[in-house]
Design a protein around this motif. Structure first.
Motif, PDB file in Angstrom:
ATOM      1  N   VAL A 313       0.827  -1.206   0.000  1.00 11.98           N
ATOM      2  CA  VAL A 313       0.000   0.000   0.000  1.00 11.98           C
ATOM      3  C   VAL A 313       0.862   1.258   0.000  1.00 11.98           C
ATOM      4  CG1 VAL A 313      -1.726   1.303   1.285  1.00 11.98           C
ATOM      5  CG2 VAL A 313      -1.930  -1.175   1.090  1.00 11.98           C
ATOM      6  N   MET A 314       1.861   1.313   0.883  1.00  8.59           N
ATOM      7  CA  MET A 314       2.711   2.504   0.950  1.00  8.59           C
ATOM      8  C   MET A 314       3.446   2.755  -0.357  1.00  8.59           C
ATOM      9  SD  MET A 314       4.611   2.873   4.621  1.00  8.59           S
ATOM     10  CE  MET A 314       3.786   3.662   6.018  1.00  8.59           C
ATOM     11  N   SER A 315       3.875   1.697  -1.006  1.00 11.73           N
ATOM     12  CA  SER A 315       4.647   1.840  -2.244  1.00 11.73           C
ATOM     13  C   SER A 315       3.763   2.021  -3.461  1.00 11.73           C
ATOM     14  CB  SER A 315       5.539   0.614  -2.449  1.00 11.73           C
ATOM     15  OG  SER A 315       4.764  -0.531  -2.775  1.00 11.73           O
ATOM     16  N   ASP A 316       2.434   1.986  -3.255  1.00  9.46           N
ATOM     17  CA  ASP A 316       1.503   2.032  -4.381  1.00  9.46           C
ATOM     18  C   ASP A 316       1.859   0.934  -5.370  1.00  9.46           C
ATOM     19  OD1 ASP A 316      -0.559   2.808  -6.035  1.00  9.46           O
ATOM     20  OD2 ASP A 316       0.523   4.507  -6.910  1.00  9.46           O
ATOM     21  N   ASP A 317       1.978  -0.293  -4.830  1.00  9.13           N
ATOM     22  CA  ASP A 317       2.345  -1.467  -5.630  1.00  9.13           C
ATOM     23  C   ASP A 317       3.613  -1.216  -6.444  1.00  9.13           C
ATOM     24  OD1 ASP A 317       0.369  -3.213  -4.753  1.00  9.13           O
ATOM     25  OD2 ASP A 317      -1.095  -2.395  -6.154  1.00  9.13           O
ATOM     26  N   ASN A 318       4.664  -0.818  -5.720  1.00  4.37           N
ATOM     27  CA  ASN A 318       6.023  -0.666  -6.249  1.00  4.37           C
ATOM     28  C   ASN A 318       6.250   0.620  -7.044  1.00  4.37           C
ATOM     29  OD1 ASN A 318       7.240  -3.371  -5.489  1.00  4.37           O
ATOM     30  ND2 ASN A 318       5.521  -4.069  -6.723  1.00  4.37           N
ATOM     31  N   GLU A 319       5.297   1.530  -7.071  1.00  8.97           N
ATOM     32  CA  GLU A 319       5.466   2.748  -7.862  1.00  8.97           C
ATOM     33  C   GLU A 319       6.396   3.752  -7.173  1.00  8.97           C
ATOM     34  OE1 GLU A 319       4.443   3.510 -10.980  1.00  8.97           O
ATOM     35  OE2 GLU A 319       3.874   1.389 -11.049  1.00  8.97           O
ATOM     36  N   ARG A 320       6.340   3.847  -5.853  1.00  7.19           N
ATOM     37  CA  ARG A 320       7.166   4.827  -5.146  1.00  7.19           C
ATOM     38  C   ARG A 320       8.577   4.290  -4.952  1.00  7.19           C
ATOM     39  NH1 ARG A 320       4.754   7.418   0.207  1.00  7.19           N
ATOM     40  NH2 ARG A 320       6.946   8.022   0.274  1.00  7.19           N
ATOM     41  N   LYS A 321       9.573   5.088  -5.343  1.00  8.52           N
ATOM     42  CA  LYS A 321      10.959   4.649  -5.264  1.00  8.52           C
ATOM     43  C   LYS A 321      11.547   4.817  -3.870  1.00  8.52           C
ATOM     44  CE  LYS A 321      12.003   5.490 -10.135  1.00  8.52           C
ATOM     45  NZ  LYS A 321      12.883   6.197 -11.106  1.00  8.52           N
ATOM     46  N   ASP A 322      10.910   5.616  -3.004  1.00  7.24           N
ATOM     47  CA  ASP A 322      11.465   5.838  -1.672  1.00  7.24           C
ATOM     48  C   ASP A 322      10.792   4.971  -0.609  1.00  7.24           C
ATOM     49  OD1 ASP A 322       9.029   7.107  -1.701  1.00  7.24           O
ATOM     50  OD2 ASP A 322       9.720   8.946  -0.715  1.00  7.24           O
ATOM     51  N   VAL A 323      10.037   3.970  -1.037  1.00  6.91           N
ATOM     52  CA  VAL A 323       9.463   2.986  -0.117  1.00  6.91           C
ATOM     53  C   VAL A 323      10.113   1.637  -0.406  1.00  6.91           C
ATOM     54  CG1 VAL A 323       7.380   1.791   0.642  1.00  6.91           C
ATOM     55  CG2 VAL A 323       7.284   4.233   0.097  1.00  6.91           C
ATOM     56  N   HIS A 324      10.706   1.034   0.617  1.00 11.63           N
ATOM     57  CA  HIS A 324      11.513  -0.175   0.443  1.00 11.63           C
ATOM     58  C   HIS A 324      10.971  -1.295   1.330  1.00 11.63           C
ATOM     59  CE1 HIS A 324      14.584   2.549  -1.329  1.00 11.63           C
ATOM     60  NE2 HIS A 324      14.196   3.365  -0.358  1.00 11.63           N
ATOM     61  N   LEU A 325      11.304  -2.522   0.945  1.00 17.42           N
ATOM     62  CA  LEU A 325      10.889  -3.707   1.694  1.00 17.42           C
ATOM     63  C   LEU A 325      12.112  -4.546   2.041  1.00 17.42           C
ATOM     64  CD1 LEU A 325       8.615  -5.676   2.708  1.00 17.42           C
ATOM     65  CD2 LEU A 325       8.754  -6.757   0.450  1.00 17.42           C
ATOM     66  N   VAL A 326      12.167  -5.025   3.293  1.00 20.38           N
ATOM     67  CA  VAL A 326      13.174  -5.993   3.732  1.00 20.38           C
ATOM     68  C   VAL A 326      12.438  -7.186   4.327  1.00 20.38           C
ATOM     69  CG1 VAL A 326      15.139  -6.459   5.226  1.00 20.38           C
ATOM     70  CG2 VAL A 326      14.855  -4.180   4.231  1.00 20.38           C
ATOM     71  N   MET A 327      12.693  -8.382   3.798  1.00 21.25           N
ATOM     72  CA  MET A 327      12.135  -9.614   4.362  1.00 21.25           C
ATOM     73  C   MET A 327      13.283 -10.580   4.599  1.00 21.25           C
ATOM     74  SD  MET A 327       8.867  -9.194   4.774  1.00 21.25           S
ATOM     75  CE  MET A 327       8.450 -10.899   5.149  1.00 21.25           C
ATOM     76  N   GLY A 328      13.521 -10.912   5.869  1.00 22.50           N
ATOM     77  CA  GLY A 328      14.634 -11.789   6.212  1.00 22.50           C
ATOM     78  C   GLY A 328      14.164 -13.082   6.846  1.00 22.50           C
ATOM     79  N   PRO A 329      15.102 -13.983   7.177  1.00 25.98           N
ATOM     80  CA  PRO A 329      14.751 -15.309   7.731  1.00 25.98           C
ATOM     81  C   PRO A 329      14.599 -15.260   9.238  1.00 25.98           C
ATOM     82  CG  PRO A 329      17.113 -15.208   7.413  1.00 25.98           C
ATOM     83  CD  PRO A 329      16.565 -13.860   6.972  1.00 25.98           C
ATOM     84  N   TRP A 330      13.625 -14.492   9.725  1.00 27.18           N
ATOM     85  CA  TRP A 330      13.582 -14.154  11.148  1.00 27.18           C
ATOM     86  C   TRP A 330      12.230 -14.440  11.770  1.00 27.18           C
ATOM     87  CZ3 TRP A 330      15.001  -9.095   8.536  1.00 27.18           C
ATOM     88  CH2 TRP A 330      16.374  -9.050   8.229  1.00 27.18           C
ATOM     89  N   TYR A 331      12.241 -14.709  13.086  1.00 28.35           N
ATOM     90  CA  TYR A 331      11.010 -14.685  13.857  1.00 28.35           C
ATOM     91  C   TYR A 331      10.691 -13.233  14.206  1.00 28.35           C
ATOM     92  CZ  TYR A 331      13.983 -14.484  18.097  1.00 28.35           C
ATOM     93  OH  TYR A 331      14.900 -14.139  19.055  1.00 28.35           O
TER      94      TYR A 331
END
Length: 528
Positions: A313-331
């Motif tokens: 939602v924040m990235s407008d489905d990847n449109e905004r370049k200043d919104v990033h995602l990090v997904m790691g192998p974590w609890y």
């Protein structure tokens, strides 16, 4: 070669263990606390909000005055203690590097919690700012406005971060955000509690809600500095506890006695009605201004839905370049601790330290101190290969949709099968456990637990592919559609996608003999 079986099971969820510090870790923690004492001065304020209520706020400002520093803020319902200007926190930032870099660290008890005035409302509907009232968004705005006007030595920029509930407050601060709020990092943020934490696709998780609201929702009125005591349960064995508990009404009759307000609301609203829809934060996160680094863990048992949907939602489905995602192998929150292992899963290096050094700190330095940084749109850890991947969007481009069908003879096939029926009996008096472990708390390692304990039960159906000829990387959403019938009034199913290890792995020194034929959970979800 590997197989990918799909497991269907009826499940009741319980959770458990924690982490422990080694002597080396303790020495590092003591050195870090000493550094904070010698480099930061602590101040305490009661910051007025627009309705006259005050929010307790602790500010740690660097002694060094050779430069102006940005604010880095955490707003939390979990206490900003210890209280008193001579009582210091042992950590201020996500890592020691933040404290050595220099920020003005701000910690605030949110409205109605601990030392702050006002009424606390769980996942308060964010609508008051539109009609001149107060909500969590206006409290964040008023706090920043006060800090800018009253705290010396700042550069006019504010960052905010937080994990879980503080992650939610971080997301909320972006609604009609204060102009000084330049960068946020919502980490495992609650987005919609009907899908995060206490419901899984509508299936209620009583164990998690019981454990959480036992203490969290038991606060007396007025200011206070300590957590209330929870109930003293009869056994350490959570599985047995909920079997003995019986119907859901017994929670109030035998334990809470009506004294947990939000528990009562949870039970009173079993469906996705207006109560839950008003607490869905996602519609308010469109058109936000601050740059964002959204963080989550693939093995997060509490808030996996939140970060993925918040990013979308924040990235407008990847449109905004200043919104990033990090997904790691974590609890849940493991990215703020040590991240080289989780249960039997080994990732080869400290993935959490790598993220803090190469992604989180550079993100805030770029937006709050104008330092150069190259942050990928999506930084995603590929489990199995144990490596970080960089993508320009999430889900990544180039993925191919693959459909698998439940086939006769318990097969899992890419060819549509003839219509067939498979039956099994589920006994509510002997529900399928979520984990082979015995515990009373959150069993955060069950996401990597060997699933053979469930697959070999007669009340679990297993559908399995032929051995794969090539590696298979799964990225993006998993959509499960079942035609299902029961002779009862309702049922909750749990669907699991499982990677079956080879009987023996002749080419790897990392896998010992005990890991042969291991059934490793890739992803699971509930169907109400």
């Amino acid at each position: 070669m590997r197989r990918l079986p799909l497991l269907l099971l009826l499940v009741l969820c319980f959770f458990s263990p924690a982490w422990a510090q080694s002597e080396e870790d303790k020495a590092e923690a003591e050195a870090r606390a000493a550094y904070i004492r010698s480099h930061y001065a602590k101040f305490e304020y009661e910051i007025p909000m627009r309705d006259g209520r005050t929010l307790f706020t602790a500010v740690y400002r660097p002694y060094d005055r050779s430069e102006a520093y940005p604010f880095l803020m955490v707003r939390t319902p979990y206490s900003v203690g210890p209280y008193g200007v001579d009582q210091y926190r042992e950590t201020l930032g996500p890592s020691a590097a933040f404290e050595e870099e220099g920020f003005i660290f701000v910690f605030q008890d949110v409205r109605g919690r601990f030392r702050s005035q006002g009424e606390f409302v769980n996942m308060r509907p964010q609508v008051a700012h539109r009609d001149g009232g107060v909500d969590d968004a206006t409290d964040a705005y008023d706090t920043i406005e006060w800090l800018i006007e009253h705290v010396e030595g700042h550069n006019g920029r504010v960052g905010q971060w937080g994990i879980s509930y503080p992650g939610y407050y971080t997301s909320v601060s972006t609604i009609d955000a204060h102009p000084a709020l330049r960068a946020v990092s919502p980490q495992a943020p609650i987005a919609d509690w009907f899908f995060d934490d206490f419901h899984r696709n509508g299936a209620f998780v009583p164990s998690m809600a019981f454990l959480f609201f036992d203490r969290f929702d038991a606060f007396p009125e007025g200011k206070h500095s300590l957590w209330p005591e929870g109930t003293d349960r009869t056994t350490h064995d959570g599985y047995q506890f909920f079997l003995d508990l019986g119907p859901l009404k017994n929670v109030n009759e035998e334990w809470f006695h009506g004294g947990r307000p939000f528990w009562n609301e949870l039970v009173a609203h079993p469906n996705y009605d207006d109560f839950w829809q008003a607490r869905n934060l996602l519609p308010h996160l469109e058109d936000t201004r601050p740059a964002a680094l959204v963080v989550g863990g693939w093995y997060d048992t509490e808030d996996l839905y939140g970060p993925l949907r918040t990013y979308a939602v924040m990235s407008d489905d990847n449109e905004r370049k200043d919104v990033h995602l990090v997904m790691g192998p974590w609890y849940h929150g493991q990215w703020n601790r040590e991240g080289s292992t989780l249960g039997d899963a080994k990732f080869g290096f400290d993935t959490a330290a790598w993220y803090r050094e190469h992604l989180l700190l550079p993100f805030f330095l770029h937006h709050l101190k104008d330092e150069e940084a190259e942050i990928p749109r999506a930084s995603v850890f590929e489990t199995g290969a144990n490596r970080w991947r960089r993508f320009e969007q999430w889900p990544p481009e180039g993925t191919v949709e693959q459909v698998l069908y439940l086939a006769p003879d318990r097969a899992l096939s890419d060819a549509p099968p003839d219509v067939s029926r498979v039956t099994y009996v589920s006994d509510p008096a002997s529900p399928v456990p979520h984990s082979p472990e015995i515990g009373r708390g959150w069993d955060r390692e069950y996401m990597v637990a060997d699933q053979r304990f469930a697959a070999r039960r007669p009340d679990v159906l297993v559908f399995q592919t032929e051995p794969l000829e090539d590696d298979l990387i799964v990225a993006g959403d998993l959509d499960v559609r079942l035609q299902f019938a029961t002779d009862q009034s309702a049922a909750d199913l749990v669907v699991k996608l499982v990677d079956v290890f080879p009987p023996r792995n002749e080419n790897s020194r990392d896998l010992d003999e005990e890991r042969g034929n291991r059934h490793e959970l890739v992803r699971w979800g509930a169907i109400r």
